[in-house]
Design a protein around this motif. Structure first.
Motif, PDB file in Angstrom:
ATOM      1  N   VAL A  57       0.820  -1.211   0.000  1.00  0.00           N
ATOM      2  CA  VAL A  57       0.000   0.000   0.000  1.00  0.00           C
ATOM      3  C   VAL A  57       0.855   1.263   0.000  1.00  0.00           C
ATOM      4  O   VAL A  57       0.577   2.215  -0.732  1.00  0.00           O
ATOM      5  CB  VAL A  57      -0.950   0.014   1.217  1.00  0.00           C
ATOM      6  CG1 VAL A  57      -1.795   1.292   1.230  1.00  0.00           C
ATOM      7  CG2 VAL A  57      -1.849  -1.219   1.214  1.00  0.00           C
ATOM      8  N   TYR A  58       1.936   1.277   0.810  1.00  0.00           N
ATOM      9  CA  TYR A  58       2.686   2.511   1.019  1.00  0.00           C
ATOM     10  C   TYR A  58       4.146   2.461   0.568  1.00  0.00           C
ATOM     11  O   TYR A  58       4.855   3.469   0.669  1.00  0.00           O
ATOM     12  CB  TYR A  58       2.644   2.893   2.497  1.00  0.00           C
ATOM     13  CG  TYR A  58       1.243   3.170   3.002  1.00  0.00           C
ATOM     14  CD1 TYR A  58       0.562   4.329   2.635  1.00  0.00           C
ATOM     15  CD2 TYR A  58       0.596   2.261   3.853  1.00  0.00           C
ATOM     16  CE1 TYR A  58      -0.718   4.587   3.102  1.00  0.00           C
ATOM     17  CE2 TYR A  58      -0.687   2.520   4.327  1.00  0.00           C
ATOM     18  CZ  TYR A  58      -1.333   3.675   3.943  1.00  0.00           C
ATOM     19  OH  TYR A  58      -2.608   3.927   4.409  1.00  0.00           O
ATOM     20  N   GLY A  59       4.598   1.306   0.096  1.00  0.00           N
ATOM     21  CA  GLY A  59       5.983   1.216  -0.319  1.00  0.00           C
ATOM     22  C   GLY A  59       6.944   1.208   0.860  1.00  0.00           C
ATOM     23  O   GLY A  59       6.553   1.095   2.020  1.00  0.00           O
ATOM     24  N   ASP A  60       8.226   1.340   0.553  1.00  0.00           N
ATOM     25  CA  ASP A  60       9.300   1.388   1.543  1.00  0.00           C
ATOM     26  C   ASP A  60      10.246   2.509   1.134  1.00  0.00           C
ATOM     27  O   ASP A  60      10.874   2.443   0.078  1.00  0.00           O
ATOM     28  CB  ASP A  60      10.030   0.044   1.577  1.00  0.00           C
ATOM     29  CG  ASP A  60      11.191   0.021   2.562  1.00  0.00           C
ATOM     30  OD1 ASP A  60      11.466   1.057   3.204  1.00  0.00           O
ATOM     31  OD2 ASP A  60      11.832  -1.048   2.682  1.00  0.00           O
ATOM     32  N   LEU A  61      10.349   3.536   1.964  1.00  0.00           N
ATOM     33  CA  LEU A  61      11.158   4.700   1.608  1.00  0.00           C
ATOM     34  C   LEU A  61      12.584   4.617   2.146  1.00  0.00           C
ATOM     35  O   LEU A  61      13.343   5.586   2.025  1.00  0.00           O
ATOM     36  CB  LEU A  61      10.486   5.982   2.109  1.00  0.00           C
ATOM     37  CG  LEU A  61       9.063   6.247   1.592  1.00  0.00           C
ATOM     38  CD1 LEU A  61       8.600   7.646   1.986  1.00  0.00           C
ATOM     39  CD2 LEU A  61       8.970   6.050   0.087  1.00  0.00           C
ATOM     40  N   ASN A  62      12.976   3.488   2.714  1.00  0.00           N
ATOM     41  CA  ASN A  62      14.358   3.349   3.177  1.00  0.00           C
ATOM     42  C   ASN A  62      15.386   3.570   2.066  1.00  0.00           C
ATOM     43  O   ASN A  62      16.416   4.200   2.311  1.00  0.00           O
ATOM     44  CB  ASN A  62      14.559   1.977   3.829  1.00  0.00           C
ATOM     45  CG  ASN A  62      14.110   1.959   5.276  1.00  0.00           C
ATOM     46  OD1 ASN A  62      14.476   2.833   6.058  1.00  0.00           O
ATOM     47  ND2 ASN A  62      13.306   0.976   5.635  1.00  0.00           N
TER      48      ASN A  62
END
Length: 212
Positions: A57-62
Motif C-alpha cells: 500500500v505505502y511502499g518502503d522509503l528506506n
C-alpha cells in the motif's frame, strides 16, 4: 429454604465486594482504561506493521533516506486522517509528498497546519501532556534540523529516585521497534539529541484524549 437462598446470594455478593476492596487497597486494578477507538486503531496498525512493512500500500522509503515518516503517516491514516494535496502517498510509494515521508517537511507541515490538524507542540519535559498515538520528532544533532520521527506506543507512570516519572515508549521504522524507550534514546543512544512532541487531538465525535 427461601431464607437459605437469600443468605447464599448475600454471601456471594459480600464475598465479591470483599475481593474488590482488598484488590483496591493493594493497589490492584482491572488495568488501564480502554483507548479511544481512533487511537486504538492507530496503535493496532503500528503494532502490526512496526516490523512488517505494508509495502503493497505505502511502499518502503528506506532506499531514498528512511521510512520513519512514512510509517508515522500510515498510523495517522489508520487513526482516521485523510490524505490531501500536501500530505499523500500514492501508488505504493511511487508518488509521495515531502510532508508525508520526509521528516523536516513533515514537521513543517504539522507546524503550519497545527490548528486544523488538531496538533499541539510540547517539549520533552511536558510528558504529562502526552498520550498514546502522539508524535515524537528528533534531531540527533540537537539542532533545528529534524531527522527522525516515531509515535508514542505506551505511556507508563513510574517512580525514579522517589519522584514520579513518566516513561514514554515509541514505535517506529528504520530502527524497527514497537516499544523503544525515550529516555534510552536521549541518554544512551543519542546523548545531546533534542526534539519535541506533537499531541494529536481527537475529533469532536471521539472520546476525550486520556491525560494524566
Amino acid at each position: 429454604m427461601v431464607q437459605t437462598r437469600r443468605r447464599s446470594r448475600w454471601w456471594r455478593a459480600a464475598s465479591a465486594f470483599s475481593v474488590v476492596a482488598v484488590l483496591a487497597l493493594a493497589g490492584c486494578s482491572a488495568g488501564p482504561a480502554p483507548l479511544p477507538a481512533p487511537i486504538q486503531k492507530q496503535l493496532d496498525y503500528a503494532l502490526a506493521h512496526w516490523n512488517d512493512y505494508n509495502t503493497k500500500v505505502y511502499g518502503d522509503l528506506n532506499p531514498v533516506g528512511g521510512d520513519c515518516a512514512n510509517f508515522v503517516s500510515q498510523t495517522l491514516i489508520a487513526r482516521g486522517w485523510t490524505m490531501n494535496d500536501d500530505w499523500y502517498d500514492h501508488d505504493a510509494g511511487e508518488d509521495w509528498s515531502p510532508a508525508w515521508g520526509y521528516v523536516p517537511a513533515m514537521d513543517n507541515y504539522f507546524a503550519a497546519n497545527a490548528k486544523s490538524l488538531g496538533l499541539t507542540e510540547y517539549p520533552f519535559d511536558k510528558r504529562s501532556k502526552i498520550a498514546v498515538g502522539d508524535i515524537v520528532v528528533f534531531s540527533w544533532a540537537g539542532t533545528d534540523e529534524y531527522d527522525h520521527v516515531e509515535i508514542v506506543s505506551k505511556v507508563v507512570e513510574t517512580t525514579v529516585d522517589g519522584k514520579k516519572h513518566i516513561d514514554i515508549k515509541m514505535a517506529g521504522h528504520n530502527k524497527d521497534t514497537k516499544y523503544r524507550d525515550l529516555d534510552d534514546v536521549l541518554d544512551k543512544e543519542y546523548p545531546g539529541a533534542s526534539g519535541h512532541f506533537w499531541h494529536v487531538a481527537l475529533p469532536p465525535t471521539a472520546s476525550p484524549t486520556p491525560t494524566k
